[in-house]
Design a protein around this motif. Sequence first.
Motif, PDB file in Angstrom:
ATOM      1  N   GLU A 128       0.068  -0.831  -9.871  1.00  0.00           N
ATOM      2  CA  GLU A 128      -1.120  -1.629  -9.632  1.00  0.00           C
ATOM      3  C   GLU A 128      -0.717  -3.195  -9.610  1.00  0.00           C
ATOM      4  OE1 GLU A 128      -4.366  -0.853 -12.316  1.00  0.00           O
ATOM      5  OE2 GLU A 128      -4.752   1.099 -11.292  1.00  0.00           O
ATOM      6  N   LEU A 129       0.107  -3.340 -10.549  1.00  0.00           N
ATOM      7  CA  LEU A 129       0.606  -4.781 -10.711  1.00  0.00           C
ATOM      8  C   LEU A 129       1.264  -5.180  -9.535  1.00  0.00           C
ATOM      9  CD1 LEU A 129       1.521  -4.946 -14.544  1.00  0.00           C
ATOM     10  CD2 LEU A 129      -0.352  -6.264 -13.464  1.00  0.00           C
ATOM     11  N   THR A 188       1.401  -3.792  -6.469  1.00  0.00           N
ATOM     12  CA  THR A 188       0.592  -3.787  -5.040  1.00  0.00           C
ATOM     13  C   THR A 188      -0.172  -5.196  -5.082  1.00  0.00           C
ATOM     14  OG1 THR A 188      -0.874  -2.470  -6.365  1.00  0.00           O
ATOM     15  CG2 THR A 188       0.655  -1.374  -4.487  1.00  0.00           C
ATOM     16  N   SER A 189      -0.720  -5.488  -6.206  1.00  0.00           N
ATOM     17  CA  SER A 189      -1.635  -6.476  -6.288  1.00  0.00           C
ATOM     18  C   SER A 189      -0.840  -7.802  -6.014  1.00  0.00           C
ATOM     19  CB  SER A 189      -2.384  -6.709  -7.504  1.00  0.00           C
ATOM     20  OG  SER A 189      -1.481  -6.946  -8.797  1.00  0.00           O
ATOM     21  N   SER A 190       0.420  -8.106  -6.581  1.00  0.00           N
ATOM     22  CA  SER A 190       1.230  -9.203  -6.262  1.00  0.00           C
ATOM     23  C   SER A 190       1.746  -9.104  -4.968  1.00  0.00           C
ATOM     24  CB  SER A 190       2.558  -8.904  -7.317  1.00  0.00           C
ATOM     25  OG  SER A 190       3.333  -8.265  -6.958  1.00  0.00           O
ATOM     26  N   GLY A 206       0.130  -7.754  -2.386  1.00  0.00           N
ATOM     27  CA  GLY A 206      -0.902  -7.892  -1.584  1.00  0.00           C
ATOM     28  C   GLY A 206      -1.553  -9.545  -1.924  1.00  0.00           C
TER      29      GLY A 206
END
Lengths: 130, 376
Positions: free
Chosen positions: A123-124, A126-128, A130
């Motif tokens: 998650e970290l 993909t969030s970074s 995106g």
Amino acid sequence: MNTDFFVLAIAALIFAVLIVFLKQQNKEIGMLAAIVGGIFILIYIIKYAAASFDFINELVRATKLPNDSILILIKALGIAYLTQFICELCKDVGEGALASKLEIAGKLTILVISIPLFTKILELITSSLG
Amino acid sequence: MKKIFLIFIFMLLFCIQANAEDISDILKEQYKNANISELERKLPNNVRNDLSNIADEKITPENIGKALDFNNIFSFILKNLANVFKKESKIFIFIIIIVIISMLFESLFNSLANKSLENVSNIAIALCLISVIFVSLNDSIKSSADTINQMVVFSKALIPVMCGLMVGTGQPASAAVFNSFLFIACQLCTAISESVLLPLVNVYFALIIADSVIVGVKLNNFTDFLKKMLTWGVGLLFSVFVGIMSLQSILSGAADGIAKRTVKFAVGSMIPVAGGVLGEAMETVFSCANSIKATTGVFGIVVILLIVLVPLLTVFVKYIIFKFSSFVAASLGSEKISLMLSNISSAFAILLSITLGTSILLIVSFSIIISSGVPK
């Protein structure tokens, strides 16, 4: 704590003598005594470990950081200790095959409880990105 | 004789009063014309607050000489360092907790002949560390990118002002060279930092994760190579920029010196009677412009330092924390975690060098502009 350990050491010694004696009389009862002795020592270890985990929990609370990953590690540590302990017991009573299966189960359990850590990192990432 | 006397009387009757202009008036006029207030509008919000807090009065280009005091600056840096340290020290405690747990794991595996659960447990420990470190490193990468961007945006506003002031000091050739060169440097800084260096730090971090999680794969040599490549690249890039700029300043400075002397000679010799006085007046105007250029340049450097201060201190404190944690882990006997933490501290060192390098490049460039054309 020192008195506790003294009691544990004496108990282990008594169990050892008892197991040797019982094995000579009846092998099955001897094995049963070995298992009971192992569980008795395990309960004592858990009592010791609880105190150190309380200390770790206090430290985590002081940092105010999310403690879910530490909890996962403590669970993994508990599973590792339990698995190794029971595996050794199984080997003691001559059940090597059962011990190796339990080891695999232990490994899988640690991997399964580590999945939230995997997902958190994913998650970290993909969030970074995106 | 009578005629000469009459002409003298006539001249006395029609003469007008002339006073030497006050230098402070010239300075005020030049500050107004240099459009420095526009520069203050381009300041980032946090820097605007810092400029008001760092000294008793708000720092502006006009009062920077009086307002800047070593004690104020030192206490401001210490205050920020203490804040950053307080904020980041939690990670250290967290790492120490994980090191303690890993020690418990190790003590279990060391006491047993069968170490089949060791690899799985190591993965769980590494994932736990990474889940915290990733947030910290990612924040630092983003903050470094933002800082570089803020510095470049401010520098792009400062360059035309400084070059305009250079023209005012009689350095049109240097102004033309610095204007184009600094704009190119700013563009390249952002392009290289955002498109090459910062993504490479991410790659470096990914390799550290892979090295610590995947059992049996040794990526240590590759991470070392990448680290060396990044530090050498940063150093080389900024050294080349500063070197070219220094050479350009020498060449254009010589051309400006010749032009200035020619103009002064032309004014002094071609304008009758008042030529010499006008030449000296021109020198005064140039000196005033030089003074404004120096104060504006120093103001710009202070702003760049304020933009970079907190992010730089944060990365520096994180670097120290991870290095120290690595020593602690090594002394407790957890070699694998120690190596991982040491590699992560290197990632922070690379970030530090990129941010510091960009700020030094801009500061040295503006220092060259300030020092150029100053009469020796």
